[in-house]
Scaffold this active site. Structure first.
Site, PDB file in Angstrom:
ATOM      1  N   CYS A 101       0.763  -1.201   0.140  1.00  0.00           N
ATOM      2  CA  CYS A 101      -0.157  -0.034   0.246  1.00  0.00           C
ATOM      3  C   CYS A 101       0.899   1.261   0.117  1.00  0.00           C
ATOM      4  O   CYS A 101       1.767   1.315   0.634  1.00  0.00           O
ATOM      5  CB  CYS A 101      -0.956  -0.006   1.084  1.00  0.00           C
ATOM      6  SG  CYS A 101      -1.936   1.523   1.311  1.00  0.00           S
ATOM      7  N   ASP A 119      21.884  -3.699 -19.034  1.00  0.00           N
ATOM      8  CA  ASP A 119      21.830  -4.686 -18.131  1.00  0.00           C
ATOM      9  C   ASP A 119      20.485  -5.729 -18.829  1.00  0.00           C
ATOM     10  O   ASP A 119      19.348  -5.088 -19.031  1.00  0.00           O
ATOM     11  CB  ASP A 119      21.337  -4.312 -16.904  1.00  0.00           C
ATOM     12  CG  ASP A 119      21.137  -5.416 -15.890  1.00  0.00           C
ATOM     13  OD1 ASP A 119      21.314  -6.556 -16.229  1.00  0.00           O
ATOM     14  OD2 ASP A 119      20.964  -5.018 -14.892  1.00  0.00           O
TER      15      ASP A 119
HETATM   16 ZN   LIG Z   1      -3.069   1.034   3.327  1.00  0.00          ZN
END
Ligand SMILES: [Zn+2]
Length: 455
Positions: free
Chosen positions: A205, A353
């Site tokens: 989150c 890369d």
């Molecule tokens: Zn959250």
């Protein structure tokens, strides 16, 4: 003088067959640093910026196609020159020598790192953000840095944001900037999965750091998510993609508007959804949107189709693990048997890369439903690509290495599959395109000779 110099350099670089169009803009900006700001003032309606990791070019080209269908005049950096210098070149190209031509809209595809500067110089009304994925970390540092850069760029402006509501890395823009946001996204599709198999970015989150819960994944981190600790979840969508079908070409509804397109793949369904959302925001009529999307043919490397040996060959640009994953899942949606070609280069523009090929879920190629008949690996790092493919678990007898692009493409399109997928990193893309175009033309030439003889 800056416009004049720019125009001369544009015509010179065209004559030299250069794809890149940064140089004329760079020189013009040296002569007169205020050039872009002044030319941007010639836009009468709105300036749109399209940014994000993947899908910028296709999304902005589709919006341009819709606006043109409507009859609007526009400035558009369609060549994919998406830094400040490339945008300047596009304005110089569109302008008359006095810098007085006016246009209805400007549609600018912009590299994430240049969004803040471009906002300062052009004062756009709408910024469309497609998604955020890991892309060439060595160039810009962390993804967080890129996201913050854009957030700071739009802060304290009057800009309206058009955002992918399925991407948990984007949804905090409204909270953090207070700007008006429009969201697009998909409701349930038959292609969703309940478990994510890919490496994903937005696992945690953005507000509280808790691991997000997903009820479904559309692809990568795009899906239906919520945070078990705070209230972070998908925003309410203004533009909803419904009933998505890819057989293999895309059909869906955006709210109630039926859309069909010659494109394939879930990521292109997102591009179409973003383009239709933007078009609806400026009030374009439904039938114009439908016609423009249906008639919009894929360009170089964006699922461009060729007919070779009487069979379809599709050219696709791949540049990061998510892009490669999307391409591979597109292959799975297509039920025909396939010849696969993969050109891997490690020039600066590709990213030096190449370890990213190990982050992609190449294992799907070994699935029976992928129906891979042969794999040809090519490009400067063809050996590395072949090793990666071998570890997917596919029968190693199907894999071969042809370091020459042309030899490789000829071997691929002559293969037993019903369709050929030609995948390439950036610096091999235009060579692959030239080879495919030439092969297609030779074939058209041959068949017209045959027709003449028959006549
Ligand atoms: Zn959250």
């Amino acid at each position: 003088m800056a416009i004049m110099a720019g125009k001369i350099l544009i015509s010179l670089s065209r004559r030299l067959g250069n794809q890149g169009t940064d140089f004329p803009g760079r020189v013009a900006r040296k002569i007169y640093p205020g050039i872009l700001k002044e030319l941007a003032a010639n836009i009468e309606e709105e300036i749109f910026i399209v940014t994000g990791t993947n899908g910028k070019t296709t999304t902005s080209n589709m919006i341009a196609a819709i606006l043109k269908e409507k009859g609007y005049s526009l400035v558009h950096n369609s060549a994919g020159a998406n830094m400040l210098t490339g945008v300047t070149t596009a304005f110089i190209q569109a302008s008359d020598i006095w810098g007085r031509n006016s246009f209805d809209y400007a549609l600018l595809e912009v590299d994430e790192a240049y969004v803040p500067l471009l906002i300062k110089e052009t004062r756009p009304r709408v910024v469309i953000i497609t998604n955020f994925f890991r892309d060439q970390l060595d160039r810009y540092g962390e993804l967080d840095h890129t996201i913050n850069l854009i957030k700071d760029g739009v802060r304290n402006t009057e800009i309206e944001l058009v955002l992918n509501g399925d991407d948990p890395l984007i949804t905090h823009f409204q909270h953090d900037t207070g700007l008006h946001c429009w969201y697009y996204g998909f409701e349930n599709t038959i292609y969703d999965s309940l478990e994510s198999e890919e490496s994903r970015e937005g696992r945690y989150c953005v507000f509280c750091g808790e691991e997000l819960e997903y009820s479904r994944y559309h692809y990568a981190q795009l899906g239906q998510f919520n945070c078990p600790r705070c209230r972070n979840q998908n925003p309410r969508l203004n533009f909803t993609g419904r009933g998505l079908k890819m057989t293999p070409f895309i059909q869906m509804k955006v709210n109630d508007l039926a859309i069909s397109s010659p494109y394939q793949g879930f990521y292109n369904a997102y591009n179409i959804l973003a383009a239709v959302s933007a078009a609806r925001l400026v009030g374009i009529e439904d039938h114009i949107i439908q016609k423009a999307i249906a008639g919009y043919q894929p360009r170089a490397g964006r699922m461009e189709n060729f007919i070779i040996n009487g069979k379809r060959a599709v050219l696709i640009l791949v540049k990061n693990p998510t892009g490669l994953n999307q391409t591979l899942s597109t292959l799975l949606y297509d039920q025909q048997s396939k010849n696969l070609f993969m050109a891997l280069n490690d020039n600066a523009a590709d990213g030096r890369d190449i370890s990213w090929i190990w982050d992609a879920d190449v294992e799907v190629l070994a699935q029976e439903k992928a129906r891979i008949m042969q794999v040809v690996c090519s490009g400067l790092r063809s050996g590395d690509m072949a090793v990666r493919i071998k570890y997917s678990g596919i029968d190693s007898q199907l894999i071969s290495i042809k370091s020459s692009l042309e030899e490789g493409i000829r071997a691929t399109t002559a293969g037993p599959g019903e369709v050929s997928y030609i995948l390439s990193t950036y610096t091999a893309l235009f060579d692959c395109q030239k080879i495919l175009s030439k092969m297609q033309q030779d074939e058209v030439g041959r068949s017209s000779v045959v027709r003449q003889m028959q006549a």
